[in-house]
Design an enzyme around this catalytic site. Structure first.
Site, PDB file in Angstrom:
ATOM      1  NE  ARG A  44      -1.893  -4.801   0.749  1.00 26.91           N
ATOM      2  CZ  ARG A  44      -2.826  -4.602   1.651  1.00 26.91           C
ATOM      3  NH1 ARG A  44      -4.052  -5.033   1.433  1.00 26.91           N
ATOM      4  NH2 ARG A  44      -2.562  -3.965   2.772  1.00 26.91           N
ATOM      5  N   GLY A  45       1.004  -3.739  -3.230  1.00 23.71           N
ATOM      6  CA  GLY A  45       1.727  -2.559  -2.740  1.00 23.71           C
ATOM      7  C   GLY A  45       3.187  -2.514  -3.166  1.00 23.71           C
ATOM      8  CB  ILE A  46       6.150  -1.251  -1.324  1.00 19.07           C
ATOM      9  CG1 ILE A  46       5.619   0.185  -1.116  1.00 19.07           C
ATOM     10  CG2 ILE A  46       7.658  -1.235  -1.509  1.00 19.07           C
ATOM     11  CD1 ILE A  46       6.082   0.861   0.172  1.00 19.07           C
ATOM     12  CG  ASN A  67       7.757  -5.082   0.914  1.00 24.10           C
ATOM     13  OD1 ASN A  67       7.792  -3.845   0.906  1.00 24.10           O
ATOM     14  ND2 ASN A  67       6.614  -5.750   0.740  1.00 24.10           N
ATOM     15  CB  ALA A  68       6.205  -9.000   4.951  1.00 24.47           C
ATOM     16  CE1 TYR A  94       5.153   0.135   9.810  1.00 21.12           C
ATOM     17  CE2 TYR A  94       5.829   2.438  10.015  1.00 21.12           C
ATOM     18  CZ  TYR A  94       5.619   1.300   9.231  1.00 21.12           C
ATOM     19  OH  TYR A  94       5.895   1.343   7.889  1.00 21.12           O
ATOM     20  CB  THR A 109       0.583   1.692  -0.716  1.00 23.76           C
ATOM     21  OG1 THR A 109       0.613   2.132   0.651  1.00 23.76           O
ATOM     22  CG2 THR A 109       1.971   1.723  -1.300  1.00 23.76           C
TER      23      THR A 109
HETATM   24  N1  LIG Z   1       3.230   2.777   2.157  1.00 24.02           N
HETATM   25  C1  LIG Z   1       4.058   3.573   2.789  1.00 24.02           C
HETATM   26  O1  LIG Z   1       3.922   4.804   2.710  1.00 24.02           O
HETATM   27  C2  LIG Z   1       5.198   3.028   3.598  1.00 24.02           C
HETATM   28  C3  LIG Z   1       6.031   3.937   4.263  1.00 24.02           C
HETATM   29  C4  LIG Z   1       7.105   3.464   5.006  1.00 24.02           C
HETATM   30  C5  LIG Z   1       7.351   2.105   5.075  1.00 24.02           C
HETATM   31  N2  LIG Z   1       6.526   1.220   4.448  1.00 24.02           N
HETATM   32  C6  LIG Z   1       6.841  -0.210   4.582  1.00 24.02           C
HETATM   33  O2  LIG Z   1       6.917  -0.799   3.298  1.00 24.02           O
HETATM   34  C7  LIG Z   1       6.505  -2.168   3.367  1.00 24.02           C
HETATM   35  C8  LIG Z   1       5.386  -2.415   2.363  1.00 24.02           C
HETATM   36  O3  LIG Z   1       4.327  -1.519   2.644  1.00 24.02           O
HETATM   37  P1  LIG Z   1       2.990  -1.403   1.763  1.00 24.02           P
HETATM   38  O4  LIG Z   1       2.535  -0.004   1.848  1.00 24.02           O
HETATM   39  O5  LIG Z   1       3.207  -2.010   0.441  1.00 24.02           O
HETATM   40  O6  LIG Z   1       2.003  -2.289   2.645  1.00 24.02           O
HETATM   41  P2  LIG Z   1       0.815  -3.252   2.219  1.00 24.02           P
HETATM   42  O7  LIG Z   1      -0.003  -3.436   3.446  1.00 24.02           O
HETATM   43  O8  LIG Z   1       0.137  -2.766   0.980  1.00 24.02           O
HETATM   44  O9  LIG Z   1       1.583  -4.612   1.843  1.00 24.02           O
HETATM   45  C9  LIG Z   1       2.235  -5.369   2.822  1.00 24.02           C
HETATM   46  C10 LIG Z   1       2.205  -6.827   2.395  1.00 24.02           C
HETATM   47  O10 LIG Z   1       2.857  -7.590   3.417  1.00 24.02           O
HETATM   48  C11 LIG Z   1       2.095  -8.754   3.628  1.00 24.02           C
HETATM   49  N3  LIG Z   1       2.317  -9.323   4.967  1.00 24.02           N
HETATM   50  C12 LIG Z   1       1.884  -8.812   6.143  1.00 24.02           C
HETATM   51  N4  LIG Z   1       2.228  -9.633   7.142  1.00 24.02           N
HETATM   52  C13 LIG Z   1       2.883 -10.690   6.594  1.00 24.02           C
HETATM   53  C14 LIG Z   1       3.455 -11.873   7.109  1.00 24.02           C
HETATM   54  N5  LIG Z   1       3.389 -12.155   8.423  1.00 24.02           N
HETATM   55  N6  LIG Z   1       4.041 -12.742   6.259  1.00 24.02           N
HETATM   56  C15 LIG Z   1       4.082 -12.480   4.936  1.00 24.02           C
HETATM   57  N7  LIG Z   1       3.540 -11.385   4.381  1.00 24.02           N
HETATM   58  C16 LIG Z   1       2.948 -10.489   5.207  1.00 24.02           C
HETATM   59  C17 LIG Z   1       0.663  -8.295   3.452  1.00 24.02           C
HETATM   60  O11 LIG Z   1      -0.228  -9.404   3.220  1.00 24.02           O
HETATM   61  C18 LIG Z   1       0.785  -7.356   2.268  1.00 24.02           C
HETATM   62  O12 LIG Z   1       0.608  -8.028   1.038  1.00 24.02           O
HETATM   63  C19 LIG Z   1       6.116  -2.407   4.811  1.00 24.02           C
HETATM   64  O13 LIG Z   1       7.217  -2.961   5.516  1.00 24.02           O
HETATM   65  C20 LIG Z   1       5.808  -1.016   5.322  1.00 24.02           C
HETATM   66  O14 LIG Z   1       5.943  -0.921   6.713  1.00 24.02           O
HETATM   67  C21 LIG Z   1       5.449   1.654   3.710  1.00 24.02           C
END
Ligand SMILES: NC(=O)c1ccc[n+]([C@@H]2O[C@H](COP(=O)([O-])OP(=O)(O)OC[C@H]3O[C@@H](n4cnc5c(N)ncnc54)[C@H](O)[C@@H]3O)[C@@H](O)[C@H]2O)c1
Length: 439
Positions: A211-213, A279-280, A344, A380
């Site tokens: 999902r997400g990014i 990305n996780a 984080y 997201t």
């Molecule tokens: N959304 C934002 O504004 C934002 C900002 C800065 C950085 N990020 C980073 O971008 C990345 C994606 O963020 P997002 O918003 O899509 O988050 P999200 O929570 O929607 O998606 C993260 C995904 O990673 C998976 N995941 C978590 N732990 C895992 C593991 N141990 N093994 C495999 N998969 C795992 C989750 O199941 C999920 O599907 C992350 O690293 C997050 O820290 C996001």
């Protein structure tokens, strides 16, 4: 969560009212679509001083397919070659070139300034070239109308190595990237047979792709021609399979922190891996005084330690093919710090340390580049859960006065992943609309 304010300011009464109240005026950004894959309008090619790369740059700009001109009423982009600026007095040429035309830039336009690395041996050159950074960052903040501004530092005599970077910046794909300084080395880019499918024949693995990014990264890499393996935790299998099926990708349910994660990944890509996207990520927010060790450890383990472990193991095993690309995910929290996010922010700053240290060695030893995206506020599920006022502040506190979309991070990842991006190595590029945090 939809950005209702952005919608409101797109209507005539909304625009009138918010203007009267002195509120932010975000311009709806134009992203890549099949119908409009390029900027619409000419590129104005400008030069400050006596540049040695004028012809080479003109050839690359022309290769993008955009009309390149020295004069235009409504340019879609302004490219200023400032590689020759090496004194404080020489900066006058920067003003002289851009001052008369900056107002004519089309909404959603691009400003790209080309510079060179500040010299450790010539403090006048270093001052002039560093000045370009302050210049571009200020321009990004004031230019408005959804336009962006970046500085690209090229290696002397190697402007051709910057082609993939210029193509990215001069396209709708970089809509939410602004105020960045990108250094490009003189490494020769790999041949690109088809710029519309630059990842054809490549195999990519994206962690956290359910999902997400991550889902968006998988989708954009597939759009660009890659065969994609989508990895996510077994608990997310339903979403994972749905995402993978939609893209014709393979689903790999696997916790990235598992002991045998690297072996399981290697087994899923018998012909090796060309693109590895870490990305996780998870958040477990608490102020340090209230943070149990478990919250600290789990965030460091998923966001940083597993990235280090799998990267090391896959490089050592030779699973990453030569010409491979590693893209890790940092965050502006790792640059600016954030209340309640010591764990984080530590994990994301750690990613930046990893990228900067490993990049030259991975290139020399394995022919692999290592870069990071540092997202800002991206719309997201993660950010939809943020309380309203903090969310609204996060969205607006950037030069584009809006949140980014997962696809913005995905497009930046896809640019790093291109075979033509060999010269882009060790870079941390923020996808944050030039967030005021940590700017
Ligand atoms: N959304 C934002 O504004 C934002 C900002 C800065 C950085 N990020 C980073 O971008 C990345 C994606 O963020 P997002 O918003 O899509 O988050 P999200 O929570 O929607 O998606 C993260 C995904 O990673 C998976 N995941 C978590 N732990 C895992 C593991 N141990 N093994 C495999 N998969 C795992 C989750 O199941 C999920 O599907 C992350 O690293 C997050 O820290 C996001």
């Amino acid at each position: 969560m939809a950005d209702r304010y952005l919608h409101l300011t797109g209507t005539a009464p909304g625009k009138f009212l918010t203007r009267k109240l002195g509120l932010p005026q975000p311009t709806r950004l134009r992203r890549w679509t099949l119908e409009t894959p390029a900027l619409t309008g000419p590129v104005l090619h400008l030069t400050a001083g006596d540049s040695a790369v004028t012809r080479e740059l003109a050839a690359i700009l022309t290769a993008t397919g955009l009309e390149v001109t020295a004069r235009a009423d409504r340019p879609a982009a302004l490219v200023l070659d400032a590689t020759a600026v090496d004194t404080a007095a020489g900066l006058a040429a920067v003003h002289a070139a851009l001052h008369p035309v900056v107002r004519s830039l089309a909404p959603g336009g691009r400003v790209v300034v080309l510079g060179v690395r500040p010299s450790p041996d010539d403090h006048h050159q270093a001052a002039a070239q560093q000045a370009l950074e302050g210049f571009v960052r200020s321009l990004g903040k004031e230019i408005g109308k959804g336009a962006t501004a970046q500085l690209v530092r090229v290696a002397p005599g190697a402007v051709a190595s910057a082609e993939s970077t210029l193509r990215f910046l001069l396209s709708p794909r970089s809509a939410y990237v602004s105020g960045q300084v990108i250094e490009v080395t003189d490494a020769a880019p790999d041949e690109v047979a088809d710029w519309a499918a630059p990842l054809a024949g490549r195999t990519a693995l994206v962690t956290g792709a359910a999902r997400g990014i991550g889902a968006s990264v998988a989708s954009v890499l597939a759009r660009d021609g890659a065969r994609v393996v989508c990895l996510d935790i077994p608990q997310a299998q339903e979403d994972l399979v749905r995402t993978a099926d939609r893209l014709g990708a393979t689903a790999l349910p696997l916790d990235i922190t598992a002991e045998d994660a690297a072996e399981r990944i290697a087994a899923a890509v018998p012909d090796g891996l060309d693109i590895l996207v870490h990305n996780a990520g998870i958040t477990r927010d608490r102020r340090l005084a209230n943070m149990p060790a478990e919250r600290w450890t789990s965030v460091i383990d998923v966001n940083l330690d597993s990235v280090l472990r799998t990267t090391d193991a896959l490089l050592k095993a030779g699973t990453l093919n030569r010409g491979g690309r590693i893209v890790a995910t940092a965050s502006i929290a790792g640059i600016a710090g954030n209340n309640g996010q010591t764990n984080y922010a530590a994990s994301k700053a750690g990613i930046i340390g990893l990228v900067r240290s490993l990049a030259p060695r991975a290139a020399a030893g394995h022919g692999v580049t290592v870069n990071a995206v540092a997202p800002g506020f991206i719309e997201t599920k993660m950010t939809a859960a943020v309380p309203l006022f903090i969310r609204e502040a996060g969205r607006r506190m950037n030069s584009l006065s809006q949140g980014g979309l997962p696809v913005d991070v995905a497009e930046t990842t896809a640019w790093f992943a291109q075979p033509a991006s060999t010269a882009v190595n060790g870079q941390v590029v923020r996808v944050c609309g030039q967030s005021l945090l940590g700017a």
